[in-house]
Design a protein around this motif. Sequence first.
Motif, PDB file in Angstrom:
ATOM      1  N   CYS A 139       0.645  -1.182  -0.040  1.00 58.77           N
ATOM      2  CA  CYS A 139      -0.031   0.027   0.073  1.00 58.77           C
ATOM      3  C   CYS A 139       0.900   1.416   0.064  1.00 58.77           C
ATOM      4  O   CYS A 139       2.107   1.142   0.423  1.00 58.77           O
ATOM      5  CB  CYS A 139      -0.839  -0.111   1.272  1.00 58.77           C
ATOM      6  SG  CYS A 139      -0.245   0.305   2.735  1.00 58.77           S
ATOM      7  N   GLN A 140       0.277   2.349  -0.685  1.00 58.42           N
ATOM      8  CA  GLN A 140       0.905   3.651  -0.700  1.00 58.42           C
ATOM      9  C   GLN A 140       1.435   4.040   0.729  1.00 58.42           C
ATOM     10  O   GLN A 140       2.435   4.840   0.834  1.00 58.42           O
ATOM     11  CB  GLN A 140       0.313   4.670  -1.567  1.00 58.42           C
ATOM     12  CG  GLN A 140       0.818   5.916  -1.473  1.00 58.42           C
ATOM     13  CD  GLN A 140       0.215   6.825  -2.360  1.00 58.42           C
ATOM     14  OE1 GLN A 140      -1.169   6.846  -2.555  1.00 58.42           O
ATOM     15  NE2 GLN A 140       0.808   8.048  -2.842  1.00 58.42           N
ATOM     16  N   SER A 141       0.551   3.900   1.647  1.00 58.42           N
ATOM     17  CA  SER A 141       0.528   4.455   2.859  1.00 58.42           C
ATOM     18  C   SER A 141       2.067   3.831   3.553  1.00 58.42           C
ATOM     19  O   SER A 141       2.742   4.645   4.430  1.00 58.42           O
ATOM     20  CB  SER A 141      -0.391   4.049   4.106  1.00 58.42           C
ATOM     21  OG  SER A 141      -0.282   4.763   5.337  1.00 58.42           O
ATOM     22  N   ARG A 144       4.504   2.298   1.901  1.00 58.68           N
ATOM     23  CA  ARG A 144       5.709   3.214   1.108  1.00 58.68           C
ATOM     24  C   ARG A 144       5.927   4.421   1.736  1.00 58.68           C
ATOM     25  O   ARG A 144       7.284   4.886   1.853  1.00 58.68           O
ATOM     26  CB  ARG A 144       5.251   3.178  -0.231  1.00 58.68           C
ATOM     27  CG  ARG A 144       5.090   1.882  -1.234  1.00 58.68           C
ATOM     28  CD  ARG A 144       5.282   2.243  -2.466  1.00 58.68           C
ATOM     29  NE  ARG A 144       4.218   2.882  -3.067  1.00 58.68           N
ATOM     30  CZ  ARG A 144       3.299   2.377  -3.419  1.00 58.68           C
ATOM     31  NH1 ARG A 144       2.782   0.927  -3.434  1.00 58.68           N
ATOM     32  NH2 ARG A 144       2.103   3.165  -4.055  1.00 58.68           N
ATOM     33  N   ARG A 145       5.074   5.420   1.917  1.00 58.95           N
ATOM     34  CA  ARG A 145       5.165   6.508   2.428  1.00 58.95           C
ATOM     35  C   ARG A 145       5.970   6.565   3.904  1.00 58.95           C
ATOM     36  O   ARG A 145       6.945   7.426   4.121  1.00 58.95           O
ATOM     37  CB  ARG A 145       4.321   7.466   2.432  1.00 58.95           C
ATOM     38  CG  ARG A 145       3.782   7.676   1.047  1.00 58.95           C
ATOM     39  CD  ARG A 145       3.035   9.073   0.870  1.00 58.95           C
ATOM     40  NE  ARG A 145       2.688   9.368  -0.651  1.00 58.95           N
ATOM     41  CZ  ARG A 145       2.247  10.291  -1.039  1.00 58.95           C
ATOM     42  NH1 ARG A 145       1.810  11.241  -0.136  1.00 58.95           N
ATOM     43  NH2 ARG A 145       1.840  10.691  -2.299  1.00 58.95           N
ATOM     44  N   GLU A 197      -1.990  -2.412  -5.449  1.00 56.63           N
ATOM     45  CA  GLU A 197      -1.181  -0.794  -5.300  1.00 56.63           C
ATOM     46  C   GLU A 197       0.623  -1.388  -5.606  1.00 56.63           C
ATOM     47  O   GLU A 197       1.270  -0.410  -5.335  1.00 56.63           O
ATOM     48  CB  GLU A 197      -1.323  -0.377  -4.012  1.00 56.63           C
ATOM     49  CG  GLU A 197      -2.731  -0.204  -3.943  1.00 56.63           C
ATOM     50  CD  GLU A 197      -2.747   0.922  -2.423  1.00 56.63           C
ATOM     51  OE1 GLU A 197      -1.985   1.771  -1.993  1.00 56.63           O
ATOM     52  OE2 GLU A 197      -3.983   0.721  -1.909  1.00 56.63           O
TER      53      GLU A 197
END
Length: 122
Positions: free
Chosen positions: A30-32, A34-35, A114
């Motif tokens: 998920c992008q969360s 990754r960030r 994702e």
Amino acid sequence: MSDKFEGGCLCGAVRFLATGAPKGVFWCHCQSCRRHSGAPVSVFVGIELHAYTVTKGEITKFKSSPGTTRGFCRACGSTLTCEVRQLPTETHFHVGAFDDPTQFEPSKHFFRNEQLPWLHLK
């Protein structure tokens, strides 16, 4: 695999001890994640809430999105945990936070939709 797993942050201000078999080891795309981690994908080890203790320092937590709380070291910023409302009895530790991450091998993927298109995993 051992039944005791130690780990901590980069600077050593936070240390933890987990006991017993992990609930699972998985990739999260998920992008969360990754960030939060700065990496293209995160690998987590699910540990029951009652099966780990913070033996030094404190994991600083923040709500990163609805139903998700992330943990890190306040001193060095190391990414440590992720807790989700859907699994209220466990904490997911980043595999890199363990002293010996070679003990864990991911067996499933989450948020595969994702996944970055250039990332090729088994």
